[in-house]
Write an enzyme that holds these catalytic residues in place. Structure first.
Site, PDB file in Angstrom:
ATOM      1  N   HIS A  37      -2.395  -0.382  -3.476  1.00 30.04           N
ATOM      2  CA  HIS A  37      -3.306  -0.024  -3.499  1.00 30.04           C
ATOM      3  C   HIS A  37      -2.871   1.289  -3.348  1.00 30.04           C
ATOM      4  CE1 HIS A  37      -4.144  -2.673   0.437  1.00 30.04           C
ATOM      5  NE2 HIS A  37      -4.798  -3.432  -0.437  1.00 30.04           N
ATOM      6  N   SER A  71       0.263  -1.085   0.079  1.00 26.96           N
ATOM      7  CA  SER A  71      -0.261   0.211   0.469  1.00 26.96           C
ATOM      8  C   SER A  71       1.296   1.595   0.425  1.00 26.96           C
ATOM      9  CB  SER A  71      -0.685  -0.111   1.479  1.00 26.96           C
ATOM     10  OG  SER A  71      -1.954   0.823   1.253  1.00 26.96           O
ATOM     11  N   ASP A 112      -4.687  -4.680   5.647  1.00 22.91           N
ATOM     12  CA  ASP A 112      -4.748  -5.798   4.334  1.00 22.91           C
ATOM     13  C   ASP A 112      -3.777  -6.669   3.995  1.00 22.91           C
ATOM     14  OD1 ASP A 112      -6.419  -6.010   1.768  1.00 22.91           O
ATOM     15  OD2 ASP A 112      -5.251  -5.383   0.990  1.00 22.91           O
TER      16      ASP A 112
END
Lengths: 275, 194
Positions: free
Chosen positions: B44, B17, B137
């Site tokens: 992400h 991310s 995540d």
């Protein structure tokens, strides 16, 4: 044998049972998504094992409907992929305007956000009163939500941005009324859409269409089922009509592809030939 | 036999991310074009421009980097980036499928979705890597990978631009390897040829 292998066995048995008892065939759905959805439904249920669930589901229609709602729920957004809607305005609408009246099929409409988006676009582009849209889904619970046309207000900011970058011509808030934390879509929009139950796996088409939208539905199907559904669309789409699929979907390698050309590059807007 | 070579591993999955672009440059940049495993990546990155990250990394790296297509069959020496706004899944037949199911951990694509489906598909043949990032995540997915006998790698949190994703992952399971980003390419090469 570990729990997960057992779950996989139970899953296959359950799907086979559902097909035999209720005629819903999920064997041609892509496995990873289907398993995730059933797992999600299962952990939120009270059943200890999937076999327990199966015993009940095969005997009790309501229990089956609960599972069916869980595994066929697709999500929908307003003006998802704004460049697609812009391309619709530029490449599809000019052709639709040459007809006195057009019929549109929104297949797999889920909770209806995209159907409303398309209706808004058609109204803005001079098609008001000149179209009928059939929006269908396999899942009756989401269809009811679509009919109600009530969406979370917190999403409207994002949808407004999508609408504007998709070529929106008015103020997006003209299309709904805010009430508490919900946005209620304008009744005039709702009246232009016929929401109906339809199962792409087994049902046939219903009449001649000028435009078919089915975005991000085929990605849940295996190739055999994709072919079936595309054949269904091809069967009811008029020559010169348009087929719109998701941006990461493609007609490449599909049997119907030879009769279609992509009219907006990368936007997955296909036009059926007259030949 | 559909697997490449005699190695025990068949694919690498990566979740990243905040700080992801730089981290992926270092990780993928450390691999040769002949890298014997396919690599699947959930990053992400707030980008509406589909394909942007894949093009950038493809220019920079020896391995081929591309945005994943639906039903694409994964091949060695190629890194597949999940398209923005879609979950990416690995099926048992070695093909990629995409979904627009709701975000998981506020993320779509989500590393958990990739890791869990890839663990199902590849079992002990999977290497899963959690890199820098905010949020959590990838943690649940990493647990699934470990449960199926896969190998788990977490970037050393002290070495990460954002430490919460690797910290969270290392709290959920005891990873097989915790190491600085710079050393992960070497590990992936070593594991791949094992």
């Amino acid at each position: 044998m570990d729990q997960d292998e057992l779950f996989d066995i139970e899953l296959r048995l359950l799907l086979s049972g559902i097909n035999q008892a209720y005629g819903y065939d999920f064997t041609d759905y892509s496995e990873a998504s289907l398993k995730r959805r059933i797992m999600h439904w299962f952990v939120n249920s009270d059943y200890a094992t999937l076999s327990d669930a199966q015993a009940r589901i095969l005997r009790d229609r309501d229990a089956f409907e609960s599972l069916l709602r869980g595994i066929t729920v697709n999500v929908s957004e307003m003006f998802r992929d704004p460049p697609f809607f812009k391309a619709m305005r530029e490449t599809v609408i000019p052709h639709l305007l040459t007809y006195p009246f057009v019929k549109i099929w929104h297949a797999g409409c889920a909770t209806g956000e995209e159907a409303y988006s398309t209706a808004i676009l058609l109204n803005e582009e001079g098609m008001a009163g000149r179209f009928r849209m059939y929006a269908t889904d396999i899942n009756n619970a989401v269809l009811q939500k679509a009919r109600d046309g009530i969406f979370p207000l917190k999403e409207m900011q994002r949808y407004t941005r999508n609408y504007q970058s998709g070529g929106g011509k008015k103020s997006f808030s003209d299309y709904y009324t805010a009430r508490y934390d919900h946005a209620i879509m304008m009744p005039a929009l709702r009246e232009q859409i016929v929401f109906a139950s339809h199962n792409l796996v087994v049902d046939s088409d219903f009449g001649e269409m000028h435009l078919i939208l089915c975005r991000n539905v085929l990605i849940y199907f295996k190739p055999t089922l994709k072919e079936r559904v595309l054949f269904l669309f091809d069967n009811c789409l008029l020559p010169g009509g348009f087929l719109c699929i998701g941006l990461k979907e493609s007609l490449e390698g599909r049997k119907i592809a030879s009769r279609y050309s992509e009219v907006a590059p990368k936007m997955r807007i296909y036009r059926k030939s007259y030949g | 036999m559909d697997r490449k070579g005699n190695g025990r591993f068949r694919a690498v999955v990566i979740g990243v991310s905040t700080g992801g672009v730089e981290a992926l440059k270092i990780l993928l940049g450390g691999l040769q074009a002949s890298y014997p495993l396919p690599i699947l990546i959930v990053a992400h990155i707030a980008s509406e421009a589909s394909n942007g990250l894949a093009l950038l990394l493809d220019d920079f790296c020896s391995v081929r980097v591309k945005e994943a297509d639906e039903l694409e069959e994964i091949v060695p020496g190629t890194a597949y980036i999940a398209p923005p706004n879609y979950h990416m899944q690995l099926e048992r037949d070695g093909k990629i499928t995409l979904s627009v199911d709701p975000p998981v951990n506020f993320a779509r694509p989500s590393a958990d979705v990739l890791f869990e489906t890839a663990a199902d598909a590849m079992g002990a043949g999977l290497i899963a890597v959690v890199l820098t990032g905010a949020g959590s995540d990838g943690s649940i997915g990493l647990k699934a990978v470990a449960a199926k006998g896969g190998t788990t790698v977490v970037q050393c949190p002290m070495n990460a631009v954002a430490d919460s994703m690797p910290k969270s992952a290392a709290a959920v399971i005891k990873p097989d390897y915790v190491m600085p980003l710079e050393r992960i390419p070497e590990l992936l090469i070593q594991l791949a040829w094992e």
